[in-house]
Design a protein around this motif. Sequence first.
Motif, PDB file in Angstrom:
ATOM      1  N   ASN A   1       0.738  -0.985  -0.151  1.00 55.69           N
ATOM      2  CA  ASN A   1      -0.098   0.009  -0.131  1.00 55.69           C
ATOM      3  C   ASN A   1       0.854   1.248  -0.039  1.00 55.69           C
ATOM      4  O   ASN A   1       0.375   2.223  -0.375  1.00 55.69           O
TER       5      ASN A   1
ATOM      6  N   TYR B   1      -7.531   0.439   6.324  1.00 53.80           N
ATOM      7  CA  TYR B   1      -8.079  -0.410   5.503  1.00 53.80           C
ATOM      8  C   TYR B   1      -7.113  -0.511   4.185  1.00 53.80           C
ATOM      9  O   TYR B   1      -7.489   0.256   3.113  1.00 53.80           O
ATOM     10  N   TYR B   2      -6.211  -1.446   4.234  1.00 59.76           N
ATOM     11  CA  TYR B   2      -5.321  -1.296   3.104  1.00 59.76           C
ATOM     12  C   TYR B   2      -5.873  -1.916   1.868  1.00 59.76           C
ATOM     13  O   TYR B   2      -6.755  -2.946   1.851  1.00 59.76           O
ATOM     14  N   PHE B   3      -6.041  -1.169   0.885  1.00 63.62           N
ATOM     15  CA  PHE B   3      -6.526  -1.406  -0.436  1.00 63.62           C
ATOM     16  C   PHE B   3      -8.308  -1.734  -0.173  1.00 63.62           C
ATOM     17  O   PHE B   3      -8.672  -2.548  -0.952  1.00 63.62           O
ATOM     18  N   GLY B   4      -8.671  -1.099   0.949  1.00 67.87           N
ATOM     19  CA  GLY B   4     -10.207  -1.286   1.351  1.00 67.87           C
ATOM     20  C   GLY B   4     -10.396  -2.436   2.060  1.00 67.87           C
ATOM     21  O   GLY B   4     -11.501  -2.778   2.362  1.00 67.87           O
ATOM     22  N   ALA B   5      -9.262  -3.195   2.423  1.00 71.51           N
ATOM     23  CA  ALA B   5      -9.632  -4.500   3.039  1.00 71.51           C
ATOM     24  C   ALA B   5      -9.848  -4.341   4.359  1.00 71.51           C
ATOM     25  O   ALA B   5      -9.161  -3.882   5.205  1.00 71.51           O
TER      26      ALA B   5
END
Lengths: 108, 383
Positions: free
Chosen positions: B62, B121-125
């Motif tokens: 990220n 939320y890395y990459f929305g995760a």
Amino acid sequence: MVRLLSFFLLFYITLSASEFDKNCFDCHSKDFKFHIIINKYTLKYSSEQKIKEAMVDYLKSPSIEKSILPLEYIQKFGLKEKSPLDDKTLREMIDIYYEKFNLQSKIY
Amino acid sequence: MYRGERKSIFYVLGLYLSSTLLLITTIFVSYYYYERDQFEHSEKDLLKKQTFLLTQQLSKLNENSSDRYKYPRFDEFESAIYDIDKNLIFSTSKDISITNSKDSFFTKASNSYLISPLTPYYFGAAFIVVEKKSKNLDILDNLIFIAIVTIIITLITSVFLVNLVLRPIRENIKLLDSFIKDTTHELNTPITAILTNIETINSSSCDEKALRKLQRIKIASQSISNIYEDLVYILLNHKTSTQNIDLDLSKILIQRIEYFTNMAQAKNIDFVLDAKDEIHFKADKKKMQRLIDNLLSNAIKYSNKDTTIKILLSENSLSIEDEGKGMSEQEVEKIFTRYLRFDKSQGGFGIGYSIIKSIVDEYNIKIDITSKQKQGTKVTLSW
């Protein structure tokens, strides 16, 4: 018929893209790291729906609490002005922005 | 083996086995769950470490700015990331899904899964799911095997235990039996002598007072003789040979009533006999005599003074009804228990009904006892 439809689709996309250039890139010039904004939004809001909602909310009524920028940036550059775009256009622009820059589609 | 002994064995065995089995089950089930918990714990621990690895990689990824991001992959496990609305962002395995799972750790189709929340939320995760092949918890087969072995050992020890518990009771009963046997043996000669001598006394040569005394001696001797016959029957029950012949029941009944007349007269009891002639029944003569004798002597023993005993013999039944003190329902239920006497003021060993029961059972005779306290008892035999 298919040709006609394809033509209209192409026309619409071109029109939208140019609208996006006009409404967004006018200020956020091309060398500006536009993707950083979506990075910040993704880190904070996670899902597409929540990211878009947060963007709409911020652009319609910007505030320090809603901003994803660090405080130093806000202090230096000030808060963004309220968007003059109507709700529908604003959402369309955000959709295009998300489509172009979202991180999730870049994972392979 | 006595009837009561078998019952005791079943009770003790049942109690011992059920409590032991309950204990074994509790221990084994607890052990199994403990082992499963331990197993889950270690699996979870491993998955947590793998999640941490993945999180680190995602964080690094990220930080880079790029047009394309290569999702971190590992040989040891598969993984997937979901956004906060539980929409799949990326997955390395088709099997991973978190839509239905409520727990953070679960196993499905020999795979273990761990769902962990992620911030930022890395990459929305918002959720990381890690999947790995689970090891098998193969203690169940061993546990079942050990449980079976333990149960078999318990069974064997319980038989020993029951024998140990019952040994003193058995010895007591044996002692009682041998005592009665010895006593019986010693009684035989004097009783025979008394009865034979009374029969030979010329009644005309005695005055009335002496005759009355003789009569009493005769009745008393008959009672002893009766008890003697009962005891011999009980003691030699399985050793005497049975000779089933066609018997004239009416004749035997009349004979036995005559035999008991003196005894009945002592209490001023009258026999009212209503017997059809020529009622035949195939049985052993001695056994039928014992049956009738016991019914009659019981009726006399428990009758009040100055009453009547009604005896009715028909084609298929024999009933003897007294006007005695009667029995309660519970007493009637327990009447066939050996050595049980409800009225200790009366003589006897409490084996009368035990003998009656063994004989009626042998010849498939149905016995029906109706009794009302202070009114009397009616015993009906039907065949």
